[in-house]
Design an enzyme around this catalytic site. Structure first.
Site, PDB file in Angstrom:
ATOM      1  CG  HIS A 250      79.227  52.382  73.896  1.00 53.74           C
ATOM      2  ND1 HIS A 250      79.027  51.263  73.118  1.00 53.74           N
ATOM      3  CD2 HIS A 250      78.021  53.032  73.912  1.00 53.74           C
ATOM      4  CE1 HIS A 250      77.781  51.230  72.684  1.00 53.74           C
ATOM      5  NE2 HIS A 250      77.150  52.292  73.160  1.00 53.74           N
TER       6      HIS A 250
ATOM      7  CG  HIS B 174      75.139  54.708  75.374  1.00 49.42           C
ATOM      8  ND1 HIS B 174      75.340  55.107  74.069  1.00 49.42           N
ATOM      9  CD2 HIS B 174      75.066  55.868  76.108  1.00 49.42           C
ATOM     10  CE1 HIS B 174      75.390  56.435  74.017  1.00 49.42           C
ATOM     11  NE2 HIS B 174      75.228  56.912  75.235  1.00 49.42           N
TER      12      HIS B 174
ATOM     13  CG  ASP C  39      71.995  49.920  74.125  1.00 49.95           C
ATOM     14  OD1 ASP C  39      72.688  50.824  74.639  1.00 49.95           O
ATOM     15  OD2 ASP C  39      71.912  49.765  72.894  1.00 49.95           O
ATOM     16  CG  HIS C  40      76.162  48.502  74.115  1.00 45.31           C
ATOM     17  ND1 HIS C  40      76.671  47.831  73.027  1.00 45.31           N
ATOM     18  CD2 HIS C  40      75.249  49.380  73.616  1.00 45.31           C
ATOM     19  CE1 HIS C  40      76.103  48.288  71.910  1.00 45.31           C
ATOM     20  NE2 HIS C  40      75.240  49.220  72.253  1.00 45.31           N
TER      21      HIS C  40
ATOM     22  CG  ASP D 143      76.080  51.634  69.779  1.00 47.26           C
ATOM     23  OD1 ASP D 143      76.193  50.407  69.570  1.00 47.26           O
ATOM     24  OD2 ASP D 143      75.174  52.113  70.471  1.00 47.26           O
TER      25      ASP D 143
ATOM     26  CG  HIS E  99      73.176  48.193  67.729  1.00 46.97           C
ATOM     27  ND1 HIS E  99      72.763  49.472  67.459  1.00 46.97           N
ATOM     28  CD2 HIS E  99      73.411  48.152  69.069  1.00 46.97           C
ATOM     29  CE1 HIS E  99      72.755  50.189  68.576  1.00 46.97           C
ATOM     30  NE2 HIS E  99      73.147  49.399  69.577  1.00 46.97           N
TER      31      HIS E  99
END
Length: 332
Positions: A76, A78, A80-81, A224, A282
């Protein structure tokens, strides 16, 4: 010579996971943000799952060769990815890496790459191809199938299932010789399970000369997400399930509010899906060493539900073992 052949056979079937980032949201002193590398040395390829900020530095600190990077799967959008994605792709280009890279991810990934390229004056040409994923098969070749399922998060997020295809069992050369079957191309056909008619008119079925089918290994990556049936579905009977465990069980309310998983939710997915091993990752920085709860508490919570659980940490590597029938064939 025999030992060399056995060693080559073992090397030809290595499927190894290396965690490059295991923190959620922000990096900590000991954990970078999300990224997992899948190493396939028999193909000279590395597949990456998510690419948080600093991933290329983590790769440099590992034994993984960036020059072998072939595919990147994004769960996805976001930060942090994905915040490490452009830096890594640009560095590969500056290093003269000629190998193309295929990117797979949700709607918006292509726009993100194009915008970053435009405003940073970075040009990939045809070296980088972006594929927008939908639930179902997203990539397939002769050895592997990669599929995805929609998870439950604040924005569209996908879990990925990497399935190694089944292969015919070990070919019994001695039995073939005893039947007077001439070696050569025919052996290859029989090993593939084909039925062959010999020059003398005899019909030989390949399955009669092969051991049990070698079942392919299965790896699933879910993050996530809060607990959802889709995660259970794509994780069915996986050899390894990598699942986020952002929160401890006592912080379940936060997990529901932010649509993340607790350690117990990850364990429940593993149990319901009948997986062999759960590796949790995570983790929220709130569970750093010295705090009231740390990641070892999360491990205890998960093992109470699903005993075969491990904690991921940065640079932790795990080689997915071959199935038992494969192991017996290897040493025979």
């Amino acid at each position: 010579m025999c030992q060399d052949r056995k060693r080559e056979k073992r090397m030809s079937t290595v499927v190894e996971i290396t965690f490059l980032g295991t923190s959620s949201g922000v990096p900590t002193r000991s954990r970078n943000v999300s990224s997992v590398a899948l190493r396939l040395p028999q193909r000279g390829e590395v597949w990456l799952f998510d690419c948080g900020e600093g991933t290329q530095h983590q790769l440099l600190r590992s034994e993984i060769k960036t020059s072998q990077l072939r595919r990147i799967f994004i769960t996805h959008l976001h930060g942090d990815h994905i915040f490490g994605l452009m830096g890594l792709l640009a560095s590969c280009g500056l290093a003269g890496t000629a190998q193309p890279v295929d990117l797979y991810g949700p709607t918006g990934l292509k726009d993100y790459i194009q915008a970053c390229s435009k405003y940073s004056y970075t040009h990939f040409g045809n070296r980088v191809q972006v594929h927008t994923v939908q639930p179902g098969v997203v990539y397939e070749d002769e050895e592997y199938t990669v599929s995805c399922g929609l998870l439950k998060h604040r924005i569209p997020a996908y879990g990925y299932r990497i399935a190694e295809k089944d292969r015919p069992g070990r070919f019994n050369v001695e039995k073939a010789k005893a039947l007077g079957i001439p070696p050569g191309r025919i052996y290859g056909q029989l090993k593939n399970g084909e039925t062959v008619t010999l020059a003398d008119g005899r019909i030989i079925r390949g399955q009669d000369l092969c051991g049990p089918t070698e079942s392919g290994r299965k790896l699933v990556y879910c993050t996530d997400t809060v607990f959802c049936e889709s995660a259970v579905e794509i994780a069915q009977e996986a050899d390894v399930l990598i699942h986020e465990a952002t929160f401890a069980h006592q912080d379940a309310q936060l997990a529901f509010e932010r649509l993340h998983s607790t350690s117990t939710m990850a364990a429940q997915v593993a149990l319901a899906a009948g997986v062999k091993l759960l590796i949790m990752t995570h983790f929220s920085p709130r569970y750093a060493p010295g705090n009231e709860l740390d990641v070892n508490n999360l491990l205890e919570e998960a093992r109470a539900i699903f005993p075969n659980t491990k904690l991921a940490y940065d640079f932790f590597s795990y080689e997915i073992p071959r199935h038992r029938s494969d192991q017996l064939a290897e040493i025979s």
